[in-house]
Motif scaffolding. Structure first.
Motif, PDB file in Angstrom:
ATOM      1  N   HIS A  58      50.545  41.656  41.006  1.00 10.48           N
ATOM      2  CA  HIS A  58      49.279  42.383  40.963  1.00 10.48           C
ATOM      3  C   HIS A  58      48.471  42.057  42.213  1.00 10.48           C
ATOM      4  O   HIS A  58      48.707  41.028  42.865  1.00 10.48           O
ATOM      5  N   GLN A 102      46.590  38.392  32.936  1.00 11.68           N
ATOM      6  CA  GLN A 102      47.340  37.520  33.846  1.00 11.68           C
ATOM      7  C   GLN A 102      46.465  37.060  35.018  1.00 11.68           C
ATOM      8  O   GLN A 102      46.397  35.866  35.342  1.00 11.68           O
ATOM      9  N   CYS A 103      45.805  38.002  35.669  1.00 17.85           N
ATOM     10  CA  CYS A 103      45.010  37.677  36.861  1.00 17.85           C
ATOM     11  C   CYS A 103      43.751  36.905  36.482  1.00 17.85           C
ATOM     12  O   CYS A 103      43.237  36.117  37.277  1.00 17.85           O
ATOM     13  N   CYS A 147      43.245  41.758  34.897  1.00 18.38           N
ATOM     14  CA  CYS A 147      43.955  41.817  33.611  1.00 18.38           C
ATOM     15  C   CYS A 147      44.077  40.393  33.074  1.00 18.38           C
ATOM     16  O   CYS A 147      43.618  39.432  33.699  1.00 18.38           O
ATOM     17  N   GLU A 197      45.468  40.903  42.721  1.00 16.39           N
ATOM     18  CA  GLU A 197      44.762  39.610  42.739  1.00 16.39           C
ATOM     19  C   GLU A 197      45.757  38.463  42.939  1.00 16.39           C
ATOM     20  O   GLU A 197      45.471  37.503  43.666  1.00 16.39           O
TER      21      GLU A 197
HETATM   22 ZN   LIG Z   1      46.499  41.653  36.969  1.00 11.81          ZN
END
Ligand SMILES: [Zn+2]
Length: 185
Positions: free
Chosen positions: A78, A114-115, A112, A80
């Motif tokens: 992603h 994860q980030c 999101c 980020e």
């Molecule tokens: Zn993300």
């Protein structure tokens, strides 16, 4: 065969968008760069409609990222994550502000799950956000995943200031362009 090395790249046009010598001093300039990266990424058909950049305390760009999930066959690539990994490699620091300086991540859209998690450990002092997660989910097919109910407070308790809705309409327009294109990546 087991892979003993992981190799991720950013596209070559990045150099046309980022001004190495410039000081990006306002929140709008910083998120504006992230949004411009997101726009170029879909124009080049090279990934999802997301861009991000890490700035140092002087407002200079340390690193940038765009979504590279499809071209790199990598679910973590992603914008980020790419920006954090690139900054950490450049500064040879797994925690960016471990050197006592201040760092900011600007992103075209709310991180999101994860980030968000990566933001907790990356060593940034500020998180600047364009579009909201609900904008992403309204205008594209992406699932942003679960966040803590008080996700802003969780970051602020860890010393990371959060500012949202910066150039939100501009960020939304890139997401809308992507969503209307019918592409999925
Ligand atoms: Zn993300």
């Amino acid at each position: 065969m087991l892979r003993l090395q992981i190799h991720l790249t950013l596209p070559p046009w990045i150099g046309d968008v980022v001004d190495d010598g410039k000081r990006y001093l306002t929140d709008e300039e910083r998120v504006g760069l992230a949004i411009e990266l997101s726009r170029r990424n879909i124009e080049h058909n090279q990934g999802g409609p997301f861009g991000a950049a890490v700035f140092n305390g002087d407002g200079r760009v340390v690193s940038v990222g765009v979504n590279r999930v499809i071209p790199q066959t990598c679910s973590i690539a992603h914008a980020e994550m790419m920006a954090y990994m690139s900054a950490q490699q450049r500064l040879a620091a797994f925690r960016l502000n471990g050197d006592g300086n201040r760092y900011t991540l600007a992103t075209s859209a709310q991180p999101c799950c994860q980030c968000y998690g990566a933001t907790v450990w990356a060593g940034v002092d500020e998180l600047l956000i364009g579009a909201r997660a609900e904008d992403v989910e309204e205008l594209t097919e992406f699932d942003e995943g679960p966040l803590p109910a008080d996700w802003v407070g969780e970051l602020e308790r860890r010393g990371i200031a959060v500012r949202r809705d910066i150039l939100r309409e501009q960020a939304r327009s890139v997401l809308a362009t992507y969503g209307q294109s019918g592409r999925h990546y």
